[in-house]
Structure formats: C-alpha cells, structure tokens
Design an enzyme around this catalytic site. Sequence first.
Site, PDB file in Angstrom:
ATOM      1  N   LYS A 185       0.885  -1.176   0.000  1.00 21.90           N
ATOM      2  CA  LYS A 185       0.000   0.000   0.000  1.00 21.90           C
ATOM      3  C   LYS A 185       0.917   1.219   0.000  1.00 21.90           C
ATOM      4  O   LYS A 185       1.443   1.614   1.025  1.00 21.90           O
ATOM      5  CB  LYS A 185      -0.867   0.002   1.262  1.00 21.90           C
ATOM      6  CG  LYS A 185      -2.227   0.655   1.097  1.00 21.90           C
ATOM      7  CD  LYS A 185      -2.226   2.072   0.561  1.00 21.90           C
ATOM      8  CE  LYS A 185      -2.072   3.115   1.654  1.00 21.90           C
ATOM      9  NZ  LYS A 185      -1.953   4.484   1.110  1.00 21.90           N
ATOM     10  N   CYS A 294      13.139  10.478   7.466  1.00 20.97           N
ATOM     11  CA  CYS A 294      13.000   9.928   8.824  1.00 20.97           C
ATOM     12  C   CYS A 294      14.278  10.103   9.619  1.00 20.97           C
ATOM     13  O   CYS A 294      14.245  10.359  10.814  1.00 20.97           O
ATOM     14  CB  CYS A 294      12.590   8.462   8.762  1.00 20.97           C
ATOM     15  SG  CYS A 294      13.507   7.526   7.546  1.00 20.97           S
ATOM     16  N   GLU A 393       9.104  15.616  15.756  1.00 19.94           N
ATOM     17  CA  GLU A 393       9.537  15.548  14.364  1.00 19.94           C
ATOM     18  C   GLU A 393       8.728  16.553  13.544  1.00 19.94           C
ATOM     19  O   GLU A 393       7.511  16.413  13.422  1.00 19.94           O
ATOM     20  CB  GLU A 393       9.306  14.126  13.844  1.00 19.94           C
ATOM     21  CG  GLU A 393       9.836  13.899  12.460  1.00 19.94           C
ATOM     22  CD  GLU A 393       9.689  12.460  12.006  1.00 19.94           C
ATOM     23  OE1 GLU A 393       8.575  11.909  12.111  1.00 19.94           O
ATOM     24  OE2 GLU A 393      10.694  11.884  11.546  1.00 19.94           O
TER      25      GLU A 393
HETATM   26  P1  NDP Z   1       1.299   8.409   8.031  1.00 19.46           P
HETATM   27  O1  NDP Z   1       2.091   7.678   9.047  1.00 19.46           O
HETATM   28  O2  NDP Z   1      -0.146   8.601   8.297  1.00 19.46           O
HETATM   29  O3  NDP Z   1       1.448   7.690   6.591  1.00 19.46           O
HETATM   30  C1  NDP Z   1       2.416   6.696   6.289  1.00 19.46           C
HETATM   31  C2  NDP Z   1       1.781   5.598   5.467  1.00 19.46           C
HETATM   32  O4  NDP Z   1       0.744   4.977   6.232  1.00 19.46           O
HETATM   33  C3  NDP Z   1       1.107   6.072   4.181  1.00 19.46           C
HETATM   34  O5  NDP Z   1       1.211   5.068   3.193  1.00 19.46           O
HETATM   35  C4  NDP Z   1      -0.349   6.210   4.614  1.00 19.46           C
HETATM   36  O6  NDP Z   1      -1.239   6.174   3.512  1.00 19.46           O
HETATM   37  C5  NDP Z   1      -0.502   5.003   5.511  1.00 19.46           C
HETATM   38  N1  NDP Z   1      -1.589   5.087   6.480  1.00 19.46           N
HETATM   39  C6  NDP Z   1      -2.214   6.183   6.968  1.00 19.46           C
HETATM   40  N2  NDP Z   1      -3.172   5.835   7.849  1.00 19.46           N
HETATM   41  C7  NDP Z   1      -3.160   4.482   7.935  1.00 19.46           C
HETATM   42  C8  NDP Z   1      -3.880   3.512   8.686  1.00 19.46           C
HETATM   43  N3  NDP Z   1      -4.848   3.881   9.538  1.00 19.46           N
HETATM   44  N4  NDP Z   1      -3.585   2.205   8.524  1.00 19.46           N
HETATM   45  C9  NDP Z   1      -2.606   1.816   7.680  1.00 19.46           C
HETATM   46  N5  NDP Z   1      -1.889   2.680   6.934  1.00 19.46           N
HETATM   47  C10 NDP Z   1      -2.151   3.997   7.064  1.00 19.46           C
HETATM   48  O7  NDP Z   1       2.029   9.807   7.800  1.00 19.46           O
HETATM   49  P2  NDP Z   1       1.447  11.169   7.201  1.00 19.46           P
HETATM   50  O8  NDP Z   1       1.492  11.080   5.732  1.00 19.46           O
HETATM   51  O9  NDP Z   1       0.133  11.500   7.825  1.00 19.46           O
HETATM   52  O10 NDP Z   1       2.543  12.214   7.707  1.00 19.46           O
HETATM   53  C11 NDP Z   1       2.439  12.789   9.014  1.00 19.46           C
HETATM   54  C12 NDP Z   1       3.789  12.811   9.696  1.00 19.46           C
HETATM   55  O11 NDP Z   1       4.303  11.483   9.812  1.00 19.46           O
HETATM   56  C13 NDP Z   1       4.887  13.536   8.939  1.00 19.46           C
HETATM   57  O12 NDP Z   1       4.828  14.892   9.127  1.00 19.46           O
HETATM   58  C14 NDP Z   1       6.113  12.918   9.537  1.00 19.46           C
HETATM   59  O13 NDP Z   1       6.424  13.517  10.763  1.00 19.46           O
HETATM   60  C15 NDP Z   1       5.702  11.477   9.781  1.00 19.46           C
HETATM   61  N6  NDP Z   1       6.184  10.599   8.697  1.00 19.46           N
HETATM   62  C16 NDP Z   1       7.322   9.898   8.900  1.00 19.46           C
HETATM   63  C17 NDP Z   1       7.842   9.128   7.885  1.00 19.46           C
HETATM   64  C18 NDP Z   1       9.110   8.375   8.079  1.00 19.46           C
HETATM   65  O14 NDP Z   1       9.832   8.130   7.108  1.00 19.46           O
HETATM   66  N7  NDP Z   1       9.406   7.930   9.271  1.00 19.46           N
HETATM   67  C19 NDP Z   1       7.218   9.043   6.573  1.00 19.46           C
HETATM   68  C20 NDP Z   1       5.976   9.782   6.474  1.00 19.46           C
HETATM   69  C21 NDP Z   1       5.511  10.535   7.512  1.00 19.46           C
HETATM   70  P3  NDP Z   1      -1.788   7.566   2.894  1.00 19.46           P
HETATM   71  O15 NDP Z   1      -0.622   8.489   2.793  1.00 19.46           O
HETATM   72  O16 NDP Z   1      -2.315   7.141   1.582  1.00 19.46           O
HETATM   73  O17 NDP Z   1      -2.817   8.061   3.847  1.00 19.46           O
END
Ligand code: NDP
Length: 491
Positions: A185, A294, A393
């Site tokens: 996904k 990250c 973060e």
């Molecule tokens: P999320 O953690 O929500 O998204 C990461 C992934 O999880 C995406 O593929 C998202 O899909 C998916 N996802 C979202 N909700 C669910 C769920 N309930 N069950 C399963 N999968 C889910 O991050 P955000 O995009 O909301 O970003 C918010 C913050 O998260 C950022 O500002 C950053 O701080 C952190 N982040 C950290 C990352 C890292 O590399 N450690 C990467 C991304 C974010 P979709 O995007 O389609 O909703």
Amino acid sequence: MLQTTERHALFIDNESVAPASGESLPVIDPSDGRVFAQIARGSAADVDRAVRAARRAFDGSGTEPAAGPWGRTDAAQRGRILRRWADLVEAECETLARIESRDTGKPLAQARADAQALARYFEFYAGAADKLHGQTIPYRHGYTVLTLREPHGVTGHIIPWNYPMQIFGRSLGAALAAGNACVVKPAEDACLSLLRVAQLGAQAGLPPGALNLVTGLGGEAGQALAGHPGIDHVSFTGSPDTGRRVAQAAATHHCPVTLELGGKSPQLVFADADIEAALPVLVRAIVQNAGQTCSAGSRVLIEASVYDRVLGLLAERFAALRAGPAHADLDLGPLVSGRQQQRVREFLSEAQVGGLDFAAQGAVVDGAPAEGFYQAPVLLGGVPPAHRVAQEEIFGPVLVASRFEDEAHAVALANGTPYGLVAGLWTRDGARQLRLARRLRAGQVFVNNYGAGGGVELPFGGVGRSGYGREKGFEALYAFTALKTVALHHG
Ligand code: NDP
C-alpha cells in the site's frame, strides 16, 4: 512529462485492474498545486483480492504451504529475478526519477539518487537471496538440530511518501529475496513511480501474485491491509500514531510488525571537531528532501566554546539555500502536500510566538508558483531542549540548534527526546567516539559522517518512539523469515 489525463489502476496478479469502487483520487504536483493524474481508490475489497493473489502465488491452490509458483521458486532464481529487476530500473532511471520528482516535489538530482538506490537494493538482495541459511546447533548425544529460515508467506508493506522508491527497495527487495509474496500500500501522495516499478518486476520474471500494489487512502486500503487475517507480517514506515494503529490492527491476528517511525536525530559537534568537514554534512542532513527524511539530522548540539562560531557558519550556509520547483533542481523542492506545509508552518509559528531566535532563513526563488507547497529552510538558534520544536519531528527544513557544556550534558540532550533513530557525532577524540557511540540512544550512530550515503548494507531502525525491528542489510532478510528448529533423534 506526464499528461493531465493520466489514470492509474491497481496492480494485482501482474495486471492493471480497476478498483472495486470504480473511484479514483487526484494526484497533485507539489511544485504548482495542480492535479495532473488520477490514481485508483483501492478499498478493503481490493486488498482482499490482492492478498488472495499473493496467497496463490505463495501456496498455490492446495493445502501444502509454499507450493505455489513463487513459493517453489528456489533462492538462486529469486536472486536472478531481482538482478534483472535492478537492471531494468537502472535502464529506466531517468524516467522513474522524473515521475518521482513530479509526484513528490523532490529535486531531480535527489529523485535520480533514489532510483539508483532502488536498483542498488535489488542488486544487494539479489546477491543475498541464496546466502540466507540456517545453522546446526550442538545438542545432546544422539541428536542433530538444525534451523531453517522460512519466509513468513504473504507480507504487507505500507510505504510513506517521502522516499517511495528507496523504501520500496529496502522493504520489497528483502521480502521477495526471502521468498515472501507481497502486497504493497503506497502513500496516496506518492505512488506513481512504484506502479511503474511493479510492471518492471513482472517484466523481470516475478510470477503473477508475487507482488501486488493497492493504491488508495491510508485509513481505507492501509488499515485493511494491516488488519487482514491473510497477512503474515507487516512492514510499516510512517508516523508514530499511524504506526500504533497498524500494530494494533495486526495484533488482532497475532501478526508480527516492523515499525520505522522517524526521529528527532541529533548531531553533536564538539570543540575539537573538524568543523569545516562537518558544516556541509550538517546542512545536507536537514535540507535533503526538504527535511522530509525519517533520519534527518534535525537537531544540532554544539559545545559552548564553539557555539557562536558554528552557529554563525551554519547561518551563512542557510541564508544561501534556495527552494524552488522540483524540475529546477535547487537545494530543495516544495514539501509534498499542502497538509505537510501547514504542519511545518504551525511549528514555525509556535517558534515565533515563543520568541525563538530565527538565526537564518533561506529563500523561495522568484517565479516559484504561488500554489506550490514551498517552505524556505530555517535555522533556529538557542532553542530550549524542552521546546516542542526540539522534541517533535517537524518533517520540514528546520534545523534546531542548542548548546551543551560538557560530554555528559551533550549525551543528556541527545537522548532527551522520546525518539532514537540516528545520531551523528563530530569529534577527533577516539576514546570519546567509542564512549558516546555506546551511550547514545539510537539505532545508528555515525562518527564524523552522517547517513553514510544511504547504506543499503547497514542495518537501520530505531528504539523508543522511532519504532522497532531492523531494515536494510541482512537484518531485513532475517526479519522477513520465521526460524524453524528441527531436532532429529538418530541415536
Ligand atoms: P502516516 O504515518 O499517516 O502515513 C504513512 C503511510 O501509512 C502512508 O502510506 C499512509 O497512507 C498510511 N496510512 C495512513 N493511515 C493508515 C492507517 N490507519 N492504517 C494503515 N496505513 C495507514 O504519515 P502522514 O502522511 O500522515 O505524515 C504525518 C507525519 O508522519 C509527517 O509529518 C512525519 O512527521 C511522519 N512521517 C514519517 C515518515 C518516516 O519516514 N518515518 C514518513 C511519512 C511521515 P496515505 O498516505 O495514503 O494516507
């Protein structure tokens, strides 16, 4: 360049298939805020279809495990397929980079590096596939005991938007090399490159069902994947809150999870450091990918005696940084989405209200479309360690500087957040290098460097709020297998 009419389907059983709902989601170019493509809005029904396809590839239609076309593929052959896949990615590197750059807003140079890293992950795991073996264990007289490393079966992979190709490479390269069939996904904000990479996987020889992609929303397709009873392992990279939800959903059927949840990684600069060598690395560690990394080095902790000098030198570099459209290939592109831009702005307005020192700020270039999601890089000086900008973060180009008095103080500050992903240490003192490498609470410690150029071979993952489990290197292969102990009594 992609056309505005472009529509993308799901990828299941090596075919493009329409989502059950028939619905789609718009894809926005972060450089100008315009919709330029549509992706399929996958739902629980599509996830179920993808999991069943993966199960057939792994187990076949009978009751014997691992008897499907992918389950029976031997390790050397899996390696050959991954090797061919690496070559196909290399050959399409420029196209993939352009797709990724437009989809995520990252500068072309970074997108090219990401495509190269994807090929390198496949290459590494191609070579490792047939070198993943168990052990024999000395046991009582009359016994021979051995361990087998077996794939979990069907693995789920939830990929974020910041480095789609790199994170796909590290997760899928290892899972497929270990023999699992996979359902992915990708993030709604960044999945176009991966749809093309999946097609290249089929071209390289992956049988139908070995790799399936369901695009859609996290709360729909993502949640359905994490909680699907047919999934045997979930690998997630993203935010701590979503990571918790994913782990809870997986726990409903006792499914193991690897969580990589980001960090608030410190770089410690001691007075005896080679400061000229440290400066470009300190800047790059937070500016790369507009801080949406990250392992971004988002805090710099500087010894008091050199604090003013180092902050001044950093400020000069920050003031010269330029953000602009992805294709302009400047120091940084826009942030990935309006939502992410809003998040970063909220942190910065808190810093402003709190009277923090905006020691330096870069600029957004003239002519960057007003509808793009730009954020000029910011250096905040003298930040109290307990302030929210020093604890959480931000995931944007914001570097937080604080001063420390001595080694003990430096360690206390470095370890003083709930995260523990990466730490950087700049000092010429060999004893201190080793002492602090042990004392810093992090999954990776870099001494007189940071990030080590990505490090496909280097185990990566965090402690505390940064998550658990390890990716990259051989550790990822272990994570994508279950160990079986076989004890033979032969007298
Ligand atoms: P999320 O953690 O929500 O998204 C990461 C992934 O999880 C995406 O593929 C998202 O899909 C998916 N996802 C979202 N909700 C669910 C769920 N309930 N069950 C399963 N999968 C889910 O991050 P955000 O995009 O909301 O970003 C918010 C913050 O998260 C950022 O500002 C950053 O701080 C952190 N982040 C950290 C990352 C890292 O590399 N450690 C990467 C991304 C974010 P979709 O995007 O389609 O909703």
